[in-house]
Design a protein around this motif. Structure first.
Motif, PDB file in Angstrom:
ATOM      1  N   TYR A   1      36.765  48.039  44.672  1.00  0.00           N
ATOM      2  CA  TYR A   1      37.233  49.104  43.798  1.00  0.00           C
ATOM      3  C   TYR A   1      36.341  50.329  44.001  1.00  0.00           C
ATOM      4  CZ  TYR A   1      33.368  47.508  40.826  1.00  0.00           C
ATOM      5  OH  TYR A   1      32.130  47.147  40.356  1.00  0.00           O
TER       6      TYR A   1
ATOM      7  N   HIS B   1      34.637  53.667  41.882  1.00  0.00           N
ATOM      8  CA  HIS B   1      34.320  54.083  40.516  1.00  0.00           C
ATOM      9  C   HIS B   1      34.033  55.579  40.478  1.00  0.00           C
ATOM     10  CE1 HIS B   1      29.971  54.273  41.464  1.00  0.00           C
ATOM     11  NE2 HIS B   1      30.199  53.181  42.180  1.00  0.00           N
TER      12      HIS B   1
ATOM     13  N   LEU C   1      44.282  51.278  38.304  1.00  0.00           N
ATOM     14  CA  LEU C   1      43.097  51.922  37.736  1.00  0.00           C
ATOM     15  C   LEU C   1      42.959  51.528  36.277  1.00  0.00           C
ATOM     16  CD1 LEU C   1      44.016  54.596  35.795  1.00  0.00           C
ATOM     17  CD2 LEU C   1      44.654  55.459  38.024  1.00  0.00           C
TER      18      LEU C   1
ATOM     19  N   ASN D   1      40.140  52.403  32.629  1.00  0.00           N
ATOM     20  CA  ASN D   1      38.955  52.992  32.015  1.00  0.00           C
ATOM     21  C   ASN D   1      38.859  52.440  30.595  1.00  0.00           C
ATOM     22  OD1 ASN D   1      37.577  56.363  32.358  1.00  0.00           O
ATOM     23  ND2 ASN D   1      36.656  54.522  31.547  1.00  0.00           N
TER      24      ASN D   1
ATOM     25  N   ARG E   1      45.130  51.878  31.239  1.00  0.00           N
ATOM     26  CA  ARG E   1      45.263  51.033  32.426  1.00  0.00           C
ATOM     27  C   ARG E   1      46.641  51.225  33.045  1.00  0.00           C
ATOM     28  NH1 ARG E   1      44.709  46.391  30.104  1.00  0.00           N
ATOM     29  NH2 ARG E   1      42.435  46.365  30.305  1.00  0.00           N
TER      30      ARG E   1
ATOM     31  N   SER F   1      33.256  53.984  29.599  1.00  0.00           N
ATOM     32  CA  SER F   1      32.881  53.351  30.857  1.00  0.00           C
ATOM     33  C   SER F   1      33.274  54.245  32.024  1.00  0.00           C
ATOM     34  CB  SER F   1      33.574  51.995  30.989  1.00  0.00           C
ATOM     35  OG  SER F   1      34.942  52.167  31.328  1.00  0.00           O
ATOM     36  N   GLN F   2      32.890  53.824  33.221  1.00  0.00           N
ATOM     37  CA  GLN F   2      33.345  54.531  34.406  1.00  0.00           C
ATOM     38  C   GLN F   2      34.830  54.260  34.635  1.00  0.00           C
ATOM     39  OE1 GLN F   2      30.488  52.964  37.311  1.00  0.00           O
ATOM     40  NE2 GLN F   2      29.586  55.006  37.455  1.00  0.00           N
TER      41      GLN F   2
ATOM     42  N   TYR G   1      37.575  53.017  36.989  1.00  0.00           N
ATOM     43  CA  TYR G   1      37.673  52.128  38.135  1.00  0.00           C
ATOM     44  C   TYR G   1      39.034  52.303  38.794  1.00  0.00           C
ATOM     45  CZ  TYR G   1      33.548  49.926  36.145  1.00  0.00           C
ATOM     46  OH  TYR G   1      32.289  49.697  35.647  1.00  0.00           O
TER      47      TYR G   1
ATOM     48  N   GLY H   1      40.773  48.912  40.240  1.00  0.00           N
ATOM     49  CA  GLY H   1      40.641  47.967  39.146  1.00  0.00           C
ATOM     50  C   GLY H   1      39.625  46.891  39.434  1.00  0.00           C
ATOM     51  N   GLN H   2      38.839  46.542  38.419  1.00  0.00           N
ATOM     52  CA  GLN H   2      37.869  45.464  38.592  1.00  0.00           C
ATOM     53  C   GLN H   2      38.562  44.115  38.779  1.00  0.00           C
ATOM     54  OE1 GLN H   2      35.518  46.570  34.993  1.00  0.00           O
ATOM     55  NE2 GLN H   2      33.775  46.368  36.382  1.00  0.00           N
TER      56      GLN H   2
ATOM     57  N   THR I   1      31.666  52.711  50.053  1.00  0.00           N
ATOM     58  CA  THR I   1      32.003  51.573  49.196  1.00  0.00           C
ATOM     59  C   THR I   1      32.451  50.401  50.038  1.00  0.00           C
ATOM     60  OG1 THR I   1      32.724  53.115  47.470  1.00  0.00           O
ATOM     61  CG2 THR I   1      33.399  50.808  47.247  1.00  0.00           C
TER      62      THR I   1
END
Length: 1258
Positions: free
Chosen positions: A732, A734, A760, A762, A770, A843-844, A846, A849-850, A876
């Protein structure tokens, strides 16, 4: 500064209610003595363990007197100890006097706090908007289903210190920095709070206008006078509510922070100066001098001010101690006198019934009201023999009186005012008696309307305000009212609303007394990009017409961000509106889409700027103040000129050191009497485009200047193809936290072969946002702003994991949420009417997506900002920059046999092997033929020593196996007014040939000679005259004996060669267009009847078995002109031409299917004033004078006789030594896929036709 005094190092979080005596707590009623309000303290068990009212209904309240004004930061509640009594939902009201209550607002609504679910646990709420008040009142809205209302409370906050005053003044001088802070409260909608001015025209004024706060400031402007320095900013609304409001103005030079009740606006003043020159007094509460911006006649402020601080000085304290001169002000005191208004708040189910005089012959009523609704019932009364109605209709006050006496009906209708649903207080006064009625609005004589119609009044004695729900013979036109009323007069007597509240007079239902709960839903304005906000009592709406944006809040641009985006929607070159930053602050603008991007995303941009001068200086010296500058993106001034760069105060000649006068760095700075010019290109993208140029040295005698600013030209689009490939499930990218509190839009393209994945997300504490692929056919958009999770899904009819590009667009604002897929599938959901509206993330962000995504994402744009996926992907693991496979999604756009070629950041259509050009191989390539012009294409050129490998590749378009043909495919279009003529002739080394000719009568004939027949096989395709100047198209194919021909849009017709005819076209040699000039065997009929003087007109998109001979000849000519000094080897190209050949689209075949109409194409612009760059040649064969033709003919015969021998000799000498040029990229025939960029660079811009190539044939 804010009026809050805190102990150093401590939070404002002290318990304020627990230390209070029992007498500080009061309530609407008490169930019994053990349930008294004094027992309603958090975690206490005295009495019955808390407060409970006599009746559990919506008219109950619990009130706390904090003893003095306090800063309140939080509130907590419990149920009654060890019972089934608790409150599940409540409202909070506050006041300084125990009257004129104001409800607590949050997220643009009157807030309803969630309460308890049992009797023991405490529920605490932090107040987002801290309040300052002495009295607090809790209104239970809902309670335990098992018991009744029960409450114990605690209030948290700290002490508040204040000093009060009305008017004061202080002397100040030239100031570069200001900090002004004060608090005020008033029931007036107009009044000057602060004013100061200077002799040079500077001023600052803070005033109330229509209950909004208006700040006007002018620091001056030396260029055009002080008027251009004027800056005006408005904030707030409904500030005449007689509650305290805090104002802070912070200025440093031209930068200003303007804060009202913790809401801050940042702006920059107009003009050029940084100092505020105030030569007179700075006045608070009035305007003793004639202020320049507002003039005389402005009202002084009427109300209370406190905590006035100016640049560190406590003005109220100085005035109290008589350190300031206040003798010029009257009615100044150091106490705040409270007003005696008693407002009443109505909702859609409310009414207030008041008694009046019965059986009286005069009706006299008056009241003030405020509302946002254009319709509503203000007052209704049943007269003794009729009805009286005062209502609001379309924002106007209407009075309807109906009286029936002695079987005779009397009716009086009056109407006055307009736009009275503006949220302001408006006064109504109605007097009606025998044969007379008068209605007055806001006490203005001009608004008074009268009626002298026959009328007889007998009052009924009862008046209903704000609603009437009973049945009556003559019901009112309106039934209810949403808004507030005050200052109610009935039969010339003030209504005793205190007695109404106690229940001794009149009656009411669902009204709130001593409170006006009005909300301005358009302040702050949620309508973006200039959208106009309209509101009713319950909601607001945005009108986006003419803004270029759409959506519930005018957030989303209706235009694409670049020409590149239009290009991949299949749009051709034209003028379009584009919006480079989408929902960002930069507005849309019109461009000619020969360019592919704008400065924010373009790979390269330039803009020409030129200054021609005669005794008009440009930049002066590098150390001096420039006379001229320009303003670019960001409204910043720039002092460099075209050909120079940022930070260098020079022109192009100063960089090259060749200026007219070496002492200066610009030609114009020499200040000579001759005309000079400074020009060049501005290429620094961050500063473009040029929006304004200020020229300063033009007012001297004999001084002249001419300024030219060229168009902005850009190429490439970094954003559109900015992509990343996610190669592992755990990979992912960030980025910084997404800032989209009240308005958020997200758009991107994706392609994947996976069945699911998170695009994505957050996160916040509980809030989140999301976007994900939930299944092969479902895309989901989910979020939570504090009201619980919300999910929108769209279902595709086809699978989305097809490794094709798909576009996702999602938007969320205070009105609605929208999710759209591929501009086809769309779903939306309205936001709740009450609830949280701010998306708070920490949060950051992403991307990928995590929880994993496999595939590609590109052109990710969030709130108008494109995220640089490629740059982040470079560092990355598991993510690669770019994404291959664009042709899978966009290959269908390459038309007419064009080949899709992959590029790192996109794709291109290779049109080399077609008869077309343009980004999608859709533009016909054609040429205009003069008399004698011919195009020749050799299928079997002789090999030449020294010819390069690339040259040989180009010359062998047909392999040796294709020299003997059993099928031909021919297509072209033409237009001409001359016949007979040869359109196409294909020769061979044998006697075989193919000819397409126009006969003497203009009809089309096809001639085939493949051997086996004594005479060639001829087909007369059509008897119509095709030499009519109109475009016509031919599509012909032969396979063995079967020949199929289609002319224009008519149905295709089939023919068959005779059985005796051969079916093989042997040893194909040369193709001719326009005229035949062959040394081998030629059909004598062609030479005798069709070859002289040759074809005159236009040919386009000529194709023969996959070869484009006309295009090859034109490109050969272009390249030979581009490289005239380069020596070409003999036989370098199979295509050549003789005579005059000019590229033109005049022979392009007409469309058989009309294009999308302008009415249905949202991107296409009306062309009422457009100039089209078509290079259309004009042929005028019939415009020749006959006498001139005869003379010319005689001369031509003589010249022809003299030159015949020379032509024959030249032809013989150069028979094998022709020079050929090509404009096709070298090697494109075998390596187009490897170096498509190289192949494109060598060609002309396919969308641009040189206007200079027009010719007239006479």
């Amino acid at each position: 500064m804010s009026g809050t005094k805190r102990i150093r190092g401590k939070k404002c979080d002290e318990a304020l209610a627990s230390p209070l005596p029992h007498t500080a707590f009061t309530s609407s009623s008490v169930f019994s003595s053990g349930y008294a309000p004094g027992y309603a303290k958090l975690n206490r068990r005295g009495g019955a363990g808390g407060w409970s009212p006599l009746d559990s209904d919506h008219y109950q309240w619990l009130q706390v007197d904090l003893g003095s004004r306090k800063q309140v930061s939080a509130i907590a509640t419990q149920g009654r100890y060890s019972s089934s009594d608790w409150t599940t939902q409540y409202r909070l009201l506050y006041s300084d006097t125990g009257r004129n209550w104001k409800p607590y607002h949050q997220d643009g609504n009157i807030w309803a706090f969630s309460g308890n679910s049992n009797s023991e646990s405490a529920v605490r709420h932090e107040l987002q908007q801290g309040i300052v008040a002495r009295f607090l009142r809790l209104i239970p809205l809902d309670w335990s289903e098992e018991g009744r209302i029960g409450l114990r409370i605690e209030v948290y906050g700290c002490s508040y210190c204040d000093v009060r005053c009305l008017l004061t003044q202080v002397k100040k001088m030239k100031i570069i920095k200001d900090v002004i802070a004060l608090r005020f409260k008033t029931s007036e909608s107009e009044g000057v709070i602060l004013h100061g001015e200077g002799q040079q025209g500077d001023y600052i004024t803070l005033e109330l206008r229509k209950a909004k706060l208006l700040l006007q400031i002018n620091l001056g402007s030396y260029l055009y006078g002080s008027s251009l320095g004027h800056t005006s900013v408005t904030t707030g609304s409904l500030l005449d509510d007689n509650h305290w409001h805090s104002v802070v103005i912070e200025r440093y030079r031209r930068n200003v922070n303007f804060t009202l009740d913790r809401h801050t606006q940042h702006f920059r003043t107009n003009g050029e100066f940084d100092h505020l020159d105030l030569d007179y007094e700075l006045s608070f509460g009035g305007m003793p001098y004639s202020g320049k911006p507002v003039g005389g006649g402005r009202k002084n402020f009427k109300g209370c001010m406190e905590s006035i601080n100016y640049n560190g000085d406590n003005i109220t304290d100085l005035a109290r101690r008589k350190k300031l001169d206040t003798s010029s002000f009257r009615n100044l005191s150091f106490t705040c006198v409270e007003t005696h208004t008693f407002p009443v708040f109505f909702n859609a189910t409310s009414f207030l019934q008041l008694p009046g005089r019965a059986n009286h012959n005069t009706v006299s009523v008056g009241f003030q009201f405020r509302t946002w609704n254009p319709h509503g019932l203000l007052l209704f009364s049943n007269l003794d023999d009729g009805t009286l109605e005062i209502s609001l209709e379309e924002g106007k006050v209407a009075v309807h009186i109906n009286v029936t006496k002695a079987a005779k009906n009397y009716r009086v209708d009056l109407s006055s005012g307009s736009g009275l649903n503006d949220g302001q207080w408006h006064a109504i006064r109605l007097v009606a008696k025998e044969n007379f009625a008068m209605l007055t609005i806001d006490g203005e004589e001009v608004s008074a309307v009268r009626s002298v119609s026959p009328l007889s009044i007998t009052t009924g004695g009862t008046y209903h305000l704000g609603g009437y729900f009973q049945q009556t013979l003559f019901p009112p036109t309106q039934r209810s009212f949403q808004g507030c009323m005050q200052a109610i007069l009935v039969d010339d007597q003030p209504a005793d609303l205190h007695a109404v509240e106690k229940g001794t007079v009149g009656a009411f239902e669902n009204v709130s007394l001593d409170m006006c709960a009005i909300i301005d839903r358009c302040m702050p304005n949620h309508c973006e990009h200039g959208g106009r906000c309209k509101q009713t009592w319950d909601s607001f709406s945005c009108t986006c017409d003419g803004t270029g944006y759409t959506g519930a809040t005018c957030h989303t641009s209706i235009y694409e961000p670049s020409c590149e985006a239009y290009k991949h929607l299949g749009k051709s070159s034209d003028a379009y509106w584009i919006d480079p930053d989408g929902s960002g602050p930069l507005g849309p603008f019109k461009v000619n889409c020969n360019m592919t991007a704008i400065t924010t995303s373009a790979e390269y941009c330039e803009q020409q700027i030129a200054y021609s001068c005669r005794m008009s200086r440009l930049l002066n010296t590098p150390d001096g103040t420039p006379y001229t500058w320009w303003v670019g993106r960001g409204n910043e001034k720039h002092f460099y000129w075209g050909g120079s760069g940022p930070g260098i105060q020079k022109c192009a000649c100063g960089i090259d050191r060749n200026c007219t006068d070496p002492k200066y760095d610009c030609n114009c700075d020499a200040d000579v009497k001759q005309w000079r010019e400074d020009s060049g290109l501005l290429v620094y993208q961050e500063h473009l485009p040029v929006s304004q140029v200020v020229v300063g040295d033009t007012n001297r005698s004999g001084s002249e200047a001419k300024l030219t600013v060229g168009p902005l030209r850009c190429q490439g689009d970094n954003n559109y193809w900015n992509a990343a490939s996610f190669t592992t499930p755990s990979s992912y990218l960030h980025f910084a936290t997404f800032q989209g509190e009240t308005s958020a839009d997200i758009s991107f393209y994706f392609k994947t072969s996976a069945a699911y994945g998170v695009f994505l997300e957050n996160l916040g504490n509980t809030d989140f946002i999301r976007l994900e692929l939930k299944s092969p056919k479902v895309v989901s958009f989910s979020f939570d702003v504090g009201n619980g999770p919300v999910e929108l899904t769209v279902h595709s009819a086809t699978s989305l994991n097809d490794d094709q590009w798909h576009r996702v667009m999602a938007e969320r604002n205070v009105k609605e949420a929208v999710l759209q897929l591929d501009q086809t599938y769309r779903t939306s959901r309205l936001a709740p009417a009450q609830g949280h509206t701010r998306l708070e993330l920490f949060s950051q962000l992403y991307v990928g997506g995590q929880r994993g995504f496999l595939g590609c994402i590109r052109a990710l744009r969030m709130n108008g900002i494109t995220l640089d996926l490629e740059e982040r992907a470079k560092v990355t693991p598991g993510v690669k920059p770019g994404c291959q496979g664009h042709c899978n999604s966009f290959g269908m756009y390459c038309r007419n046999g064009g080949k899709c070629v992959e590029r790192y950041n996109g794709y291109l259509c290779d049109c080399t092997a077609t008869a077309y050009d343009g980004p999608f191989c859709t533009r016909d390539v054609g040429g205009f033929f003069e008399a004698g012009t011919l195009v020749k294409y050799n299928f079997l050129p002789e090999a030449v020593v020294g010819a390069s490998k690339d040259t040989k590749v180009l010359t062998h378009q047909l392999t040796p196996h294709e020299v003997n043909l059993t099928k031909e495919d021919v297509a072209f279009s033409f237009s001409t007014s001359s016949a007979p003529a040869v359109l196409m002739y294909v020769s061979s080394k044998t006697q075989d040939y193919l000819a397409v000719v126009l006969r003497q009568n203009g009809s089309l004939q096809v001639r085939y000679n493949l051997g086996g027949l004594r005479e060639p096989f001829t087909i007369d395709v059509d008897q119509r005259n095709l030499a009519n100047g109109q475009p016509h198209s031919i599509n012909m194919s032969r396979h063995d004996r079967r020949i199929t021909i289609q002319l224009d849009h008519y149905p295709a017709v089939s023919y068959n060669l005779p059985e005796a005819s051969d079916t093989q076209f042997n040893l194909v040699k040369t193709l001719f267009l326009g005229k035949v000039y062959e040394t081998g065997h030629i059909d004598p009929v062609i030479i005798e009847h069709y070859n002289t003087p040759g074809f005159i007109g236009c040919l386009s998109r000529v194709e023969f078995n996959g070869i484009a001979p006309l295009k090859s000849a034109l490109r050969t000519a272009v390249k030979s002109q581009a490289t005239p000094t380069e020596k070409q080897p003999a036989a370098a190209s199979p295509a050549s031409y003789q005579g005059k050949l000019v590229e033109s689209n005049c022979g392009a075949s007409p469309l058989t299917i009309p294009p999308m109409s302008a009415a249905t194409d949202p991107w296409h612009l009306d062309k009422t004033d457009a100039v089209f760059p078509f290079n259309e040649e004009r042929v005028i064969p019939d415009g020749v004078n006959r006498d001139s033709a005869i003379i010319g003919g005689i001369i031509a015969v003589v010249i022809f006789t003299i030159l015949c021998t020379l032509v024959f000799l030249i032809r013989y000498m150069f028979r094998h030594k022709g020079t050929y040029h090509t404009n096709e990229a070298k090697g494109s025939g075998e390596s187009a896929a490897e170096s498509a960029d190289t192949a494109i660079i060598g060609t002309d811009n396919p969308e641009t036709i040189d206007e200079s190539k027009k010719e007239w044939f006479i």
